[in-house]
Design an enzyme around this catalytic site. Sequence first.
Site, PDB file in Angstrom:
ATOM      1  N   TYR A  39      -1.423  -1.095  11.058  1.00 53.97           N
ATOM      2  CA  TYR A  39      -1.718  -1.913   9.608  1.00 53.97           C
ATOM      3  C   TYR A  39      -0.531  -1.205   8.617  1.00 53.97           C
ATOM      4  CZ  TYR A  39      -3.062  -1.556   4.798  1.00 53.97           C
ATOM      5  OH  TYR A  39      -3.132  -1.625   3.704  1.00 53.97           O
ATOM      6  N   ASN A  65      -5.641   4.293  -3.705  1.00 52.05           N
ATOM      7  CA  ASN A  65      -6.931   3.876  -3.347  1.00 52.05           C
ATOM      8  C   ASN A  65      -7.605   3.099  -4.168  1.00 52.05           C
ATOM      9  OD1 ASN A  65      -5.607   6.020  -1.561  1.00 52.05           O
ATOM     10  ND2 ASN A  65      -7.531   6.399  -0.433  1.00 52.05           N
ATOM     11  N   LYS A 123       2.503  -3.730   6.429  1.00 51.21           N
ATOM     12  CA  LYS A 123       3.072  -3.788   5.310  1.00 51.21           C
ATOM     13  C   LYS A 123       4.056  -3.308   5.191  1.00 51.21           C
ATOM     14  CE  LYS A 123      -1.059  -4.345   3.309  1.00 51.21           C
ATOM     15  NZ  LYS A 123      -1.286  -5.787   2.731  1.00 51.21           N
ATOM     16  N   LEU A 181     -13.924   6.346   2.149  1.00 46.43           N
ATOM     17  CA  LEU A 181     -14.870   7.481   1.462  1.00 46.43           C
ATOM     18  C   LEU A 181     -15.907   6.967   0.577  1.00 46.43           C
ATOM     19  CD1 LEU A 181     -15.423  10.656   0.987  1.00 46.43           C
ATOM     20  CD2 LEU A 181     -13.717  10.380  -0.879  1.00 46.43           C
ATOM     21  N   SER A 224       0.794  -1.230  -0.133  1.00 46.50           N
ATOM     22  CA  SER A 224       0.096  -0.101  -0.037  1.00 46.50           C
ATOM     23  C   SER A 224       1.003   1.284   0.082  1.00 46.50           C
ATOM     24  CB  SER A 224      -0.742   0.085   1.175  1.00 46.50           C
ATOM     25  OG  SER A 224      -1.525   1.186   1.402  1.00 46.50           O
TER      26      SER A 224
END
Length: 345
Positions: free
Chosen positions: A152, A182, A156, A203, A127
């Site tokens: 989190y 995203n 990664k 979102l 990510s």
Amino acid sequence: MSKNKILVTGGAGYIGSHTVVELINAGYKPVIIDDFSNSSPRILEQIELITGVKPEFHKFDLCDQNATEEFVKANPDIQGVIHFAAFKAVGESVENPLKYYHNNFFSLINLLKAFDGREVNFVFSSSCTVYGQPDNLPVNEDADVKKAESPYGNTKQIAEEILQEIAQVNKKLNVTVLRYFNPVGAHASALIGELPIGVPQNLVPFITQSAIGKRGPITVYGNDYQTPDGSCIRDYIHVVDLAKAHIAAIQLMEAETINLNYSTFNIGTGRGSSVLEVINAFEKATEVKLDYKIGPRRKGDIEKVYGDVSKAEHELGWKSELDLSEMMRSAWAWEKYLQENPLFE
Ligand code: WQD
């Protein structure tokens, strides 16, 4: 004749299911491992509706070392692994770090131990979170990895380090790390998409649930950032484009044109969009008016990030094709499908 057998861990999840569809479309034989802790077995039937193929799947937790070793031993013909299975809610990771470190590391380490000594092409789901707030934008793969803002994000970062060190000593293991920006949107068929479990933290699922009346008004978390309209900027990428990047990574490692022992790629569009721009894009693409209000900033949010995606274009032979409007249209079509098919609740 099907091409290689590819293991997809977390293959019933949001990005995993879209990747399974694209693997089938590319002629591969995907095999799913999922414990359905954050997904539904129904998704497997949806994949069959889209592709005509119901993928082979095995339900167990990769933190179970014996089950993982037995599975890998029983499947000597697996040539590739795409590893999605991990917990990924930033906020939850802050509240329950041990759950995240246990799950995200034991699953990865059990997989690597089970495949030890075998030729395998390994794609890892990472990510842009690893960059934190980059010093320079667009951010490229050589940018400093900053101290993670959440457990989190830390899982990664540490997972990438583990993979790099193991690939260095185990030349039978080729690793490609994909750093997602995203992921949003859904398959054009509206038969698979992001499964909403609980109140959406992200979102776009909140937007679609607000639009369909499942939630109240959207809160824009801050409009006093140093951005053109004051709201945060992100690089939103269509989940189908993201899924296709995984097939490109497998194909590149199979091609063996260059010894891809360990490589990292940004997978985004290279374009930044603000929260307010996403809201406007949704209203324009769907002709649905959204009810939103400006609220305080959300703890842990960075101001703006978007990717330099030129390396993926030149070396992976992949680039995004779907725009923000299609991301919004497909997300809305999926939300409406869920309303008519409450099978996942
Ligand atoms: C996007 C923007 C919010 C909800 C996270 C993870 C990342 C990846 C994607 C797993 C931010 C704003 C949001 C709302 C809002 N997950 N927002 N109102 O935080 O960029 O990334 O999810 O891999 O690793 O960090 O995504 O969708 O939560 O937020 O204003 O109701 O939307 O402040 O600016 P984020 P997000």
